[in-house]
Enzyme design. Sequence first.
Site, PDB file in Angstrom:
ATOM      1  N   GLU A  94       0.855  -1.197   0.000  1.00 53.58           N
ATOM      2  CA  GLU A  94       0.000   0.000   0.000  1.00 53.58           C
ATOM      3  C   GLU A  94       0.889   1.245   0.000  1.00 53.58           C
ATOM      4  OE1 GLU A  94      -2.443   2.803  -0.195  1.00 53.58           O
ATOM      5  OE2 GLU A  94      -3.396   0.809  -0.145  1.00 53.58           O
ATOM      6  N   ASP A 127       4.965   1.854  -3.489  1.00 54.45           N
ATOM      7  CA  ASP A 127       4.177   1.941  -4.704  1.00 54.45           C
ATOM      8  C   ASP A 127       4.214   0.570  -5.376  1.00 54.45           C
ATOM      9  OD1 ASP A 127       2.955   3.745  -6.968  1.00 54.45           O
ATOM     10  OD2 ASP A 127       4.482   2.480  -7.924  1.00 54.45           O
ATOM     11  N   ASP A 145      -5.566  -4.654  -6.774  1.00 55.79           N
ATOM     12  CA  ASP A 145      -6.761  -3.809  -6.717  1.00 55.79           C
ATOM     13  C   ASP A 145      -6.335  -2.402  -6.317  1.00 55.79           C
ATOM     14  OD1 ASP A 145      -9.241  -2.670  -6.449  1.00 55.79           O
ATOM     15  OD2 ASP A 145      -9.866  -3.872  -4.719  1.00 55.79           O
ATOM     16  N   PRO A 150      -8.000  -1.518 -15.547  1.00 57.82           N
ATOM     17  CA  PRO A 150      -6.867  -1.236 -16.436  1.00 57.82           C
ATOM     18  C   PRO A 150      -7.035   0.032 -17.265  1.00 57.82           C
ATOM     19  CG  PRO A 150      -7.465  -3.556 -16.539  1.00 57.82           C
ATOM     20  CD  PRO A 150      -8.535  -2.878 -15.754  1.00 57.82           C
TER      21      PRO A 150
END
Length: 225
Positions: A94, A127, A145, A150
């Site tokens: 995260e 990231d 998620d 996309p």
Amino acid sequence: MTAVYDTPVVLDRREGPYGEVVLRRHGVLLQIIANGCFLMDTSDGRSERLLVDAARDALDGRAAPAVLIGGLGVGFSLAHAAADPGWGRITVVEREPAVIDWHRDGALAEISAGALADPRTTIVRADLVAYVNETSDTFDALCLDIDNGPGWTVTEDNDSLYSPAGLAACARVLRPGGVLAVWSAEPSPEFEGTLRNAGFQQVRTEEVPVARGVPDAVHLAVRPG
């Protein structure tokens, strides 16, 4: 029951590395907003749980598979994975410090407290795009998620994750026979084609009907091996 016109209450607002993130309560629901764009709430969670279950079901029966969950969100995927004793190591990547804090010490702890206390769980602040390009670790399943799909990314940099180069990085992190599962707010036949062109096999999409509009989707693909 909370009426849809009730005014949301802001619980926390922060300037993060990618802009403003807000946690707010709307009646019984908790919502995450990024740069003024609604990302997710605690209203359902079926498709987030499907993301984890579909990846598990697509594996080849290996014992205690390791899973990487990309994006902590409101915690549905993590909590569901931790509730399954069949998973081995559970790693969550995260990038927003605020989201991690909301799970550790804030309102979202009501969903994820048990999962965070599970010894199998590790939270990595990073990231996801950079992580899959740089890590030397490998996993049996990647459950991603971090966007609305996309074709509808939260930030422009995330586009590269769904490109041939990004999918090659995902394949590198997957063990042979491992599963890539990608959440999307709508099915994407174009992305299915991109997965096949990137060398993935058994490409398919599972859908979750919603009250209005197109269904949520989980795109699934298997790394050969």
